[in-house]
Design an enzyme around this catalytic site. Structure first.
Site, mmCIF file in Angstrom:
data_model
loop_
_atom_site.group_PDB
_atom_site.id
_atom_site.type_symbol
_atom_site.label_atom_id
_atom_site.label_comp_id
_atom_site.label_asym_id
_atom_site.label_seq_id
_atom_site.Cartn_x
_atom_site.Cartn_y
_atom_site.Cartn_z
ATOM 1 N N CYS A 2 49.444 24.876 -89.519
ATOM 2 C CA CYS A 2 50.860 25.216 -89.644
ATOM 3 C C CYS A 2 51.031 26.268 -90.734
ATOM 4 C CB CYS A 2 51.760 24.027 -89.981
ATOM 5 S SG CYS A 2 51.766 22.751 -88.732
ATOM 6 N N ARG A 30 47.171 29.998 -88.293
ATOM 7 C CA ARG A 30 47.191 28.620 -88.794
ATOM 8 C C ARG A 30 47.665 27.634 -87.739
ATOM 9 N NH1 ARG A 30 46.693 28.764 -94.301
ATOM 10 N NH2 ARG A 30 47.284 26.597 -94.482
ATOM 11 N N TRP A 77 50.955 23.847 -85.661
ATOM 12 C CA TRP A 77 49.769 23.271 -85.015
ATOM 13 C C TRP A 77 50.076 21.790 -84.902
ATOM 14 C CZ3 TRP A 77 45.862 19.679 -85.922
ATOM 15 C CH2 TRP A 77 44.732 19.798 -85.117
ATOM 16 N N ASN A 103 54.029 21.478 -93.524
ATOM 17 C CA ASN A 103 52.636 21.551 -93.085
ATOM 18 C C ASN A 103 51.943 20.311 -93.642
ATOM 19 O OD1 ASN A 103 49.957 22.220 -92.551
ATOM 20 N ND2 ASN A 103 49.810 23.630 -94.282
ATOM 21 N N GLY A 104 51.261 19.540 -92.776
ATOM 22 C CA GLY A 104 50.566 18.342 -93.263
ATOM 23 C C GLY A 104 50.910 17.136 -92.405
ATOM 24 N N GLU A 486 25.384 28.671 -84.741
ATOM 25 C CA GLU A 486 26.569 29.510 -84.946
ATOM 26 C C GLU A 486 26.931 30.281 -83.659
ATOM 27 O OE1 GLU A 486 28.952 29.809 -86.790
ATOM 28 O OE2 GLU A 486 29.683 31.864 -86.678
ATOM 29 N N LYS A 490 30.456 29.924 -81.675
ATOM 30 C CA LYS A 490 31.319 31.075 -81.352
ATOM 31 C C LYS A 490 31.664 31.048 -79.868
ATOM 32 C CE LYS A 490 32.496 32.007 -84.456
ATOM 33 N NZ LYS A 490 32.123 31.546 -85.736
ATOM 34 N N GLU A 493 34.094 28.086 -78.952
ATOM 35 C CA GLU A 493 35.459 28.078 -79.474
ATOM 36 C C GLU A 493 36.352 29.159 -78.877
ATOM 37 O OE1 GLU A 493 35.975 28.299 -83.752
ATOM 38 O OE2 GLU A 493 34.485 29.859 -83.952
ATOM 39 N N HIS A 509 12.245 17.108 -76.387
ATOM 40 C CA HIS A 509 12.661 15.761 -76.769
ATOM 41 C C HIS A 509 13.990 15.375 -76.131
ATOM 42 C CE1 HIS A 509 9.383 15.533 -79.635
ATOM 43 N NE2 HIS A 509 9.668 16.784 -79.941
ATOM 44 N N LYS A 608 43.054 28.229 -87.946
ATOM 45 C CA LYS A 608 42.089 28.861 -88.855
ATOM 46 C C LYS A 608 41.778 27.976 -90.061
ATOM 47 C CE LYS A 608 39.933 32.611 -90.496
ATOM 48 N NZ LYS A 608 38.651 32.772 -89.815
#
Ligand code: M6R
Length: 613
Positions: A2, A30, A77, A103-104, A486, A490, A493, A509, A608
């Site tokens: 947010c 955000r 968000w 926000n929270g 990584e 990428k 996402e 394995h 983010k």
């Protein structure tokens, strides 16, 4: 998660909608489930909200003709309540006089809601935020600051809030615990925001609020208090980021721009820290004396996501160059264990935002237990930097795309510097080795530029082939294993293709059971001590009709025996190869997502800065 903006100026301005929307646009990374603004007018509060991306709200407010001195904005968000218009912020009290952006997460909101319902309050949203507005209404007796103070004492959880009251148009009230919030001092107007880019157009003079603090913001003054009313004096910090760095600069997406900014980001992290003659590393900002560094017996790195993978590369480097045992921990796990820490264990938090809730809590825990702490951080003055004994800033500049690229690269530069510094201080890296490594480090930005320009076209061809699959496996060994992880992160996402990163030696394995023509393998197999091993792993994949895309060193033709598609990158010593090898994987994710028609910079469900657990 947010984004919040607040504005209050001396004179009414017809720019008010633009100021709020522009700020929100720079905070959209955000959260982007819905957005809203509230503007103070002589007739009362004008509130506009819309579901989906900010562009929907921009369209909705295109004909809004208002001149005003004060307003709030929010990009959401979703946590409590689906992303609908009625759950979008700002939220109001029952009289539509008090307006709140938040926000929270308010953990005790259900209890408070029951209590308020019993007092006759009724609610129109499913959010925890609406409770805050009603609680302020409940306590309000002609003094907004006092009512917010009373309210804050009742809230449990994480929040940053900004509040405005139609009857008290001359000030805004802000408060924070756990979620980030800063104040900005402008010319004839002041600001409140979740993050610096939102107000960079207007000011670079900021003050971060600390947990348990609130602020009263007028056009002239930024007054800070503890929630109990004790005044707090805090100097203004000047931020040297410029607005241009937060713009797309002709690139289609921030992610592509940031991929191409990586040579600069890497060089900026090194700048001023490697002596001209490559004889010394200057890391005074660690705030750890050479004696302290010599006494360290163990290092624990805590981080999340991409930052965690940079920590994994850091482990290889520090163990190899400085011979100190390193553990790399997911901050979200570490904080809930009962980790064994002491004054001989250096705990390092790596974070782009410096606000990630789990990383912040993990480093606070380490500090409480008496460990020396260090942050490897991008955002100046952010929460983690205010906890750690020292901060090694990575100087990547603002990173806007949700998928992190240039911050990762700058984190790598920082862990190279740290490993070499530790190695030198602890007597494992002599002068000549340091000069050799320093020379390689200095060469890397140019090599990265060369790599980007050489591979981009080829990556686009490979992307065209990869984009139709639903699953993929990324393989590598040694210092490039974190690069496989990584690369997979990428891809998943931003392109929503299921991607797993594996150490190639683990293939037999279990994961080899997945190999078939519908499970492409992306292998990092540049020149290294483990080249033959990876080669054999890929033969096993080919024997099972697996499709192989390989990142290999220029001049390596043998790779064609095991790979269907090859992306060649310039040769570089293995120790520095992650810096080069991650580039084609970032571009691959970008071009696959682009071709699949997805929003590269704002992938679904993500934000983010993850400032809630
Ligand atoms: O701000 P931080 O570096 O602490 O963020 C950590 C992760 O949330 C972040 O790296 C995330 O995984 C990115 N979306 C990866 O691209």
């Amino acid at each position: 998660m947010c984004g919040i903006i607040g504005y209050i100026g001396h004179e009414p301005t017809a720019e008010i909608v633009d100021i709020l929307l522009d700020g929100l646009q720079r905070l959209e990374y955000r959260g982007y489930d819905s957005a809203g603004i509230a503007i103070m007018t002589e007739q009362g509060l004008e509130i506009q909200r819309e579901v989906g991306k900010l562009s929907n709200l921009v369209r909705k407010t295109a004909n809004l003709d208002i001149s005003s001195r004060a307003g709030l904005g929010h990009t959401r968000w979703a946590t409590h309540g689906r992303p609908t218009e009625y759950n979008a912020h700002p939220h109001t009290d029952g009289q539509r006089q008090i307006v709140v952006v938040h926000n929270g997460i308010i953990e005790n909101y259900l209890d408070l809601k029951q209590e308020l319902k019993a007092e006759g309050h009724s609610f129109v949203s499913e959010t925890d935020t609406e409770i805050i507005a009603h609680l302020i209404e409940y306590y309000y007796q002609g003094d907004l600051k006092a009512a917010v103070q009373q309210t804050l004492k009742r809230l449990e959880g994480a929040y940053s809030i900004v509040v405005m009251h139609a009857k008290e148009p001359n000030y805004l009230v802000a408060a924070k615990t756990s979620s980030p919030l800063l104040l900005g001092q402008g010319q004839g107007a002041n600001f409140i925001a979740s993050d610096i880019p939102a107000i960079l157009r207007h000011t670079r003079d900021i003050i971060y609020l600390e947990d348990g603090e609130m602020a009263v913001v007028t056009p002239d003054k930024l007054e800070i208090f503890r929630i109990d009313g004790t005044p707090v004096e805090r100097p203004i910090q000047h931020i040297d980021w410029n607005l241009v760095a937060a713009e797309k600069m002709g690139f289609d997406h921030f992610m592509l721009k940031e991929i191409h900014e990586q040579p600069t980001a890497f060089a900026q992290t090194l700048a001023g820290r490697l002596s001209e003659n490559s004889q010394r590393i200057f890391l005074d900002e660690l705030n750890l004396s050479d004696e302290k560094l010599q006494s360290i017996q163990r290092i624990v790195i805590v981080a999340c996501g991409t930052a965690y993978y940079s920590g994994m590369v850091g482990r290889y480097l520090i163990e190899q160059l400085a011979r100190v045992p390193v553990e790399v921990e997911l901050a979200s796990e570490f904080r809930y264990r009962d980790p064994i820490l002491d004054e001989k264990t250096l705990v390092i938090a790596i974070s782009q935002s410096g606000e990630t809730a789990d990383t912040l809590t993990a480093i606070k825990l380490a500090k409480q237990q008496g460990s020396p702490t260090l942050g490897i951080i991008n955002v100046k003055g952010s929460a983690i930097t205010r906890v750690t004994d020292g901060t090694l800033y990575i100087h990547a500049g603002p990173e806007i795309a949700v998928a992190s690229t240039k911050a990762f690269m700058a984190m790598l530069a920082a862990v190279y510097l740290l490993a070499l510094h530790l190695g030198q201080v602890r007597g494992h890296v002599d002068q000549s080795a340091l000069s050799d490594h320093a020379r390689e480090l200095r060469r890397l930005p140019r090599l990265m530029e060369e790599t980007l320009s050489k591979v981009e076209g080829r990556v686009q061809e490979v992307a065209t082939r990869l984009l139709r699959y639903h699953h993929s496996l990324y393989l590598a060994r040694g210092i490039n294993f974190p690069i496989a992880l990584e690369g997979a992160l990428k891809l998943k996402e931003i392109s929503y293709i299921h991607a797993e990163g594996y150490a190639a030696g683990e293939l037999k394995h279990g994961p080899i059971a997945l190999i078939d023509p519908l499970m492409p393998v992306i292998a990092v197999m540049t020149e290294s001590a483990a080249y033959e091993k990876v080669f054999s792993n890929l033969q096993e994949v080919r024997a099972r009709e697996g499709l192989v895309f390989a990142v290999a060193t220029e001049g390596d033709e043998r790779v064609n025996e095991v790979a269907d598609e090859v992306i060649h990158v310039p040769a570089v010593p293995e120790l520095f190869s992650p810096v080069i090898n991650v580039l084609p994987l970032q571009l691959l994710a970008y071009y696959v997502a682009l071709r699949r028609g997805y929003d590269v910079d704002q992938p679904r469900n993500l934000a983010k800065s993850v400032t809630v657990e």
